[in-house]
Design a protein around this motif. Structure first.
Motif, PDB file in Angstrom:
ATOM      1  N   ASP A 180       0.835  -1.207   0.000  1.00 12.47           N
ATOM      2  CA  ASP A 180       0.000   0.000   0.000  1.00 12.47           C
ATOM      3  C   ASP A 180       0.869   1.255   0.000  1.00 12.47           C
ATOM      4  N   HIS A 181       1.906   1.236  -0.825  1.00 14.05           N
ATOM      5  CA  HIS A 181       2.829   2.365  -0.918  1.00 14.05           C
ATOM      6  C   HIS A 181       2.582   3.166  -2.191  1.00 14.05           C
ATOM      7  N   ASP A 182       1.344   3.545  -2.390  1.00  6.88           N
ATOM      8  CA  ASP A 182       0.959   4.275  -3.593  1.00  6.88           C
ATOM      9  C   ASP A 182       1.457   5.717  -3.551  1.00  6.88           C
ATOM     10  N   PRO A 183       1.398   6.412  -4.689  1.00  8.43           N
ATOM     11  CA  PRO A 183       1.657   7.862  -4.666  1.00  8.43           C
ATOM     12  C   PRO A 183       0.424   8.575  -4.113  1.00  8.43           C
ATOM     13  N   PRO A 184       0.475   9.077  -2.877  1.00 13.24           N
ATOM     14  CA  PRO A 184      -0.727   9.616  -2.236  1.00 13.24           C
ATOM     15  C   PRO A 184      -1.075  11.036  -2.653  1.00 13.24           C
ATOM     16  N   ALA A 185      -0.186  11.686  -3.403  1.00 11.34           N
ATOM     17  CA  ALA A 185      -0.430  13.062  -3.840  1.00 11.34           C
ATOM     18  C   ALA A 185      -0.113  13.173  -5.325  1.00 11.34           C
ATOM     19  N   PRO A 186      -0.755  14.086  -6.023  1.00 11.30           N
ATOM     20  CA  PRO A 186      -0.426  14.285  -7.434  1.00 11.30           C
ATOM     21  C   PRO A 186       0.957  14.896  -7.578  1.00 11.30           C
ATOM     22  N   PRO A 187       1.564  14.771  -8.746  1.00  6.83           N
ATOM     23  CA  PRO A 187       2.912  15.317  -8.920  1.00  6.83           C
ATOM     24  C   PRO A 187       2.920  16.834  -8.909  1.00  6.83           C
ATOM     25  N   GLY A 188       4.046  17.391  -8.470  1.00  8.08           N
ATOM     26  CA  GLY A 188       4.279  18.822  -8.597  1.00  8.08           C
ATOM     27  C   GLY A 188       4.968  19.109  -9.917  1.00  8.08           C
ATOM     28  N   LEU A 189       4.660  20.251 -10.517  1.00  6.98           N
ATOM     29  CA  LEU A 189       5.203  20.611 -11.828  1.00  6.98           C
ATOM     30  C   LEU A 189       6.239  21.719 -11.676  1.00  6.98           C
ATOM     31  N   PHE A 190       7.355  21.567 -12.368  1.00  7.69           N
ATOM     32  CA  PHE A 190       8.434  22.551 -12.330  1.00  7.69           C
ATOM     33  C   PHE A 190       9.324  22.315 -13.542  1.00  7.69           C
ATOM     34  N   ASP A 191      10.269  23.209 -13.765  1.00  6.85           N
ATOM     35  CA  ASP A 191      11.221  23.052 -14.860  1.00  6.85           C
ATOM     36  C   ASP A 191      12.595  22.707 -14.306  1.00  6.85           C
ATOM     37  N   VAL A 192      13.347  21.947 -15.100  1.00  7.86           N
ATOM     38  CA  VAL A 192      14.699  21.533 -14.742  1.00  7.86           C
ATOM     39  C   VAL A 192      15.650  22.035 -15.822  1.00  7.86           C
ATOM     40  N   VAL A 193      16.782  22.565 -15.414  1.00  7.94           N
ATOM     41  CA  VAL A 193      17.797  23.011 -16.370  1.00  7.94           C
ATOM     42  C   VAL A 193      18.919  21.984 -16.403  1.00  7.94           C
ATOM     43  N   ARG A 194      19.117  21.364 -17.577  1.00 12.31           N
ATOM     44  CA  ARG A 194      20.154  20.341 -17.753  1.00 12.31           C
ATOM     45  C   ARG A 194      20.949  20.661 -19.007  1.00 12.31           C
ATOM     46  N   ASN A 195      22.276  20.831 -18.834  1.00 12.49           N
ATOM     47  CA  ASN A 195      23.158  21.126 -19.964  1.00 12.49           C
ATOM     48  C   ASN A 195      22.676  22.342 -20.754  1.00 12.49           C
ATOM     49  N   GLY A 196      22.219  23.352 -20.019  1.00 11.44           N
ATOM     50  CA  GLY A 196      21.781  24.585 -20.639  1.00 11.44           C
ATOM     51  C   GLY A 196      20.403  24.527 -21.257  1.00 11.44           C
ATOM     52  N   ARG A 197      19.719  23.389 -21.130  1.00 14.25           N
ATOM     53  CA  ARG A 197      18.396  23.231 -21.737  1.00 14.25           C
ATOM     54  C   ARG A 197      17.337  23.127 -20.646  1.00 14.25           C
ATOM     55  N   ARG A 198      16.238  23.849 -20.833  1.00 13.45           N
ATOM     56  CA  ARG A 198      15.145  23.823 -19.869  1.00 13.45           C
ATOM     57  C   ARG A 198      14.190  22.683 -20.215  1.00 13.45           C
ATOM     58  N   GLY A 240       0.835  15.477   1.398  1.00 14.96           N
ATOM     59  CA  GLY A 240       1.347  16.827   1.189  1.00 14.96           C
ATOM     60  C   GLY A 240       2.004  17.049  -0.155  1.00 14.96           C
ATOM     61  N   GLY A 241       2.574  15.989  -0.754  1.00 10.68           N
ATOM     62  CA  GLY A 241       3.214  16.141  -2.049  1.00 10.68           C
ATOM     63  C   GLY A 241       4.436  17.037  -1.997  1.00 10.68           C
ATOM     64  N   THR A 242       4.688  17.747  -3.097  1.00  9.76           N
ATOM     65  CA  THR A 242       5.882  18.571  -3.219  1.00  9.76           C
ATOM     66  C   THR A 242       5.523  20.054  -3.272  1.00  9.76           C
ATOM     67  N   ALA A 243       6.515  20.877  -2.973  1.00  7.73           N
ATOM     68  CA  ALA A 243       6.477  22.308  -3.275  1.00  7.73           C
ATOM     69  C   ALA A 243       7.775  22.625  -4.004  1.00  7.73           C
ATOM     70  N   SER A 244       7.792  23.688  -4.790  1.00  6.60           N
ATOM     71  CA  SER A 244       9.010  24.020  -5.534  1.00  6.60           C
ATOM     72  C   SER A 244       9.228  25.523  -5.551  1.00  6.60           C
ATOM     73  N   ASP A 245      10.491  25.897  -5.725  1.00  3.15           N
ATOM     74  CA  ASP A 245      10.904  27.299  -5.733  1.00  3.15           C
ATOM     75  C   ASP A 245      11.655  27.573  -7.032  1.00  3.15           C
ATOM     76  N   PRO A 246      11.055  28.293  -7.977  1.00  9.90           N
ATOM     77  CA  PRO A 246      11.726  28.539  -9.263  1.00  9.90           C
ATOM     78  C   PRO A 246      13.043  29.293  -9.136  1.00  9.90           C
ATOM     79  N   SER A 247      13.189  30.127  -8.114  1.00 12.87           N
ATOM     80  CA  SER A 247      14.406  30.937  -8.007  1.00 12.87           C
ATOM     81  C   SER A 247      15.631  30.099  -7.660  1.00 12.87           C
ATOM     82  N   THR A 248      15.450  29.052  -6.865  1.00  8.07           N
ATOM     83  CA  THR A 248      16.573  28.175  -6.511  1.00  8.07           C
ATOM     84  C   THR A 248      16.578  26.878  -7.310  1.00  8.07           C
ATOM     85  N   GLY A 249      15.424  26.519  -7.881  1.00  5.15           N
ATOM     86  CA  GLY A 249      15.314  25.231  -8.556  1.00  5.15           C
ATOM     87  C   GLY A 249      15.170  24.076  -7.588  1.00  5.15           C
ATOM     88  N   TYR A 250      14.774  24.368  -6.338  1.00  2.00           N
ATOM     89  CA  TYR A 250      14.641  23.326  -5.326  1.00  2.00           C
ATOM     90  C   TYR A 250      13.208  22.792  -5.283  1.00  2.00           C
TER      91      TYR A 250
END
Length: 450
Positions: free
Chosen positions: A139-157, A280-290
């Protein structure tokens, strides 16, 4: 509008579309746990997505024989959904199959159980899926929907999402394709000794980030008097003895089988039934990318035994009539029986997959001052403001805290009348001031920001 199958939460509203999930616990009437959408203007059903794939559709072959027929569970039962409005993609987290602890009647990976699925919000057309656990028996389901954010990898968003699970992991995926951004490895996991059970031989482990909650236990992890108090250490040792000792083989340890008349022997599972991360799911901060996640470390005790007469399956999980948790009652609070931490708040750098910082969240105030920083069990999640302040009121010490999002440094704390069991919100009042609010069990607490 009669939904037929109940949904115990709020809908997602997008234009004229109302998206709802389903709650079908064991013994429930009404039907399977499919997500559905209705027209807000007419009440007409717009679509229904089969959470257990039907013949000819993607994932149907992950159910052996006819085990897919009439299958309950695989519920779309989060407390809300997430939508990428620009791409028209709706993300559906689906729960575990029912019955849950014994899967001998449903051999296979059991899609779309324990998965996040991307569908077209207007038509429910399938786009992609990612399964976080194959053939779940915990019973280890994902209990919250995913959080949406952008990731910068090798200069690409890269448009990304983060989905948390009760199993203690955070999966960071490309939200257009469902592909893991930092890789996922299928690693061998322990076998089950339950008659008829065929635990899946591998499970998906994210290469990054590392587990955000405890996922294993060794005998030396048992709490000692030096960690907390002699009373606590003694009570925990007695709990282990009453259970005939405890066994844990690392992540995805299956429940061990206890035959009739056999001496006590228990599995100790980490994380326990409430996670890891929870609603509770996730929270994200665009300024730090955390990306920020609150987790708890409370183990679950139990075993599999012969089921009672009339059960739909021959075997079922038991904890002997107890609470089934690896903790004891001390001074009007539940204290886990492994060494702290017992609850954590973690910041993950979403562009590298590394942990940026991690702190213990919550105090056990009945302990001497030098031992109080244990962390406490937590279910709800945080929010982050544009000013770089993270707010969370989730731990069972009934505190509401503010942290510097970049460093994890505590900025402010206050005591609530009751436990904060929801994610906070922030808003601007008519007077132009910013406020932060949280539901503390049955009370709404509101604070003005300076």
């Amino acid at each position: 509008m009669d939904m037929m199958v109940p949904y115990n939460s709020v809908p997602l509203v997008y234009q004229n579309i109302l998206v709802v999930g389903a709650n079908t616990p064991p013994g429930a009437l009404g039907g399977v746990g499919n997500p559905r959408a209705f027209d807000a203007r007419t009440g007409a059903k717009l679509w229904e997505f089969s959470s257990v794939p039907q013949p000819g559709s993607v994932g149907h072959d992950t159910w052996e024989g006819d085990s897919w027929k009439g299958r309950l569970g695989v519920n779309a039962s989060p407390f809300y959904f997430t939508l990428d409005e620009r791409r028209g993609l709706l993300y559906l987290p689906l729960a575990s199959p029912i019955p849950g602890a014994y899967g001998g009647d449903r051999k296979g990976a059991n899609l779309f159980g324990n998965s996040v699925i991307a569908v077209d919000v207007r038509t429910a057309t399938y786009k992609w899926h990612f399964q976080t656990i194959h053939h779940d028996i915990w019973d280890h389901d994902p209990p919250a929907p995913p959080g949406l954010f952008d990731v910068v990898r090798n200069g690409r968003r890269i448009p990304a999402l983060g989905v948390t699970t009760k199993s203690g992991y955070l999966y960071i995926l490309n939200r257009e394709t469902g592909q893991p951004i930092f890789g996922v490895e299928e690693r061998p996991v322990p076998k089950s000794d339950v008659p008829g059970e065929l635990a899946f031989p591998t499970q998906p482990f994210p290469v990054k980030p590392p587990p955000l909650a405890r996922v294993r236990y060794r005998p030396e992890d048992l709490v000692t008097a030096a960690d907390t108090t002699p009373e606590h250490a003694r009570a925990c040792a007695e709990l282990v003895e009453r259970n005939g000792g405890v066994s844990n083989a690392g992540p995805f340890t299956p429940w061990r089988f206890r035959a009739e008349g056999a001496p006590p022997a228990s599995t100790l599972l980490f994380p326990g039934g409430l996670g890891g991360a929870n609603w509770g799911g996730t929270a994200s901060d665009p300024s730090t990318g955390y990306v920020f996640v609150a987790t708890q470390d409370v183990g679950a005790l139990g075993w599999i035994e012969k089921a009672r007469d009339g059960s739909p399956v021959p075997y079922d999980k038991s904890s002997g009539g107890g609470r089934g948790t690896f903790d004891v009652r001390i001074a009007d609070a539940n204290w886990p029986c492994q060494k702290p931490p017992w609850g954590r708040l973690t910041a993950v750098n979403a562009s590298t997959g590394n942990i940026a910082w991690q702190i213990r969240l919550g105090i056990t105030e009945q302990l001497p001052e030098g031992k109080q920083n244990t962390g406490r069990p937590a279910l709800a999640g945080p929010i982050v403001t544009a000013g770089g302040v993270l707010f969370i009121a989730s731990s069972d010490d009934s505190r509401f805290r503010a942290f510097e999002a970049k460093t994890g440094r505590q900025l402010w704390v206050t005591r609530l009348e009751r436990r904060g069991n929801a994610d906070p919100i922030t808003y601007q009042g008519r007077n132009g001031k910013q406020y932060v609010a949280v539901v503390a069990t049955d009370t709404l607490a509101v604070y003005a920001l300076p």
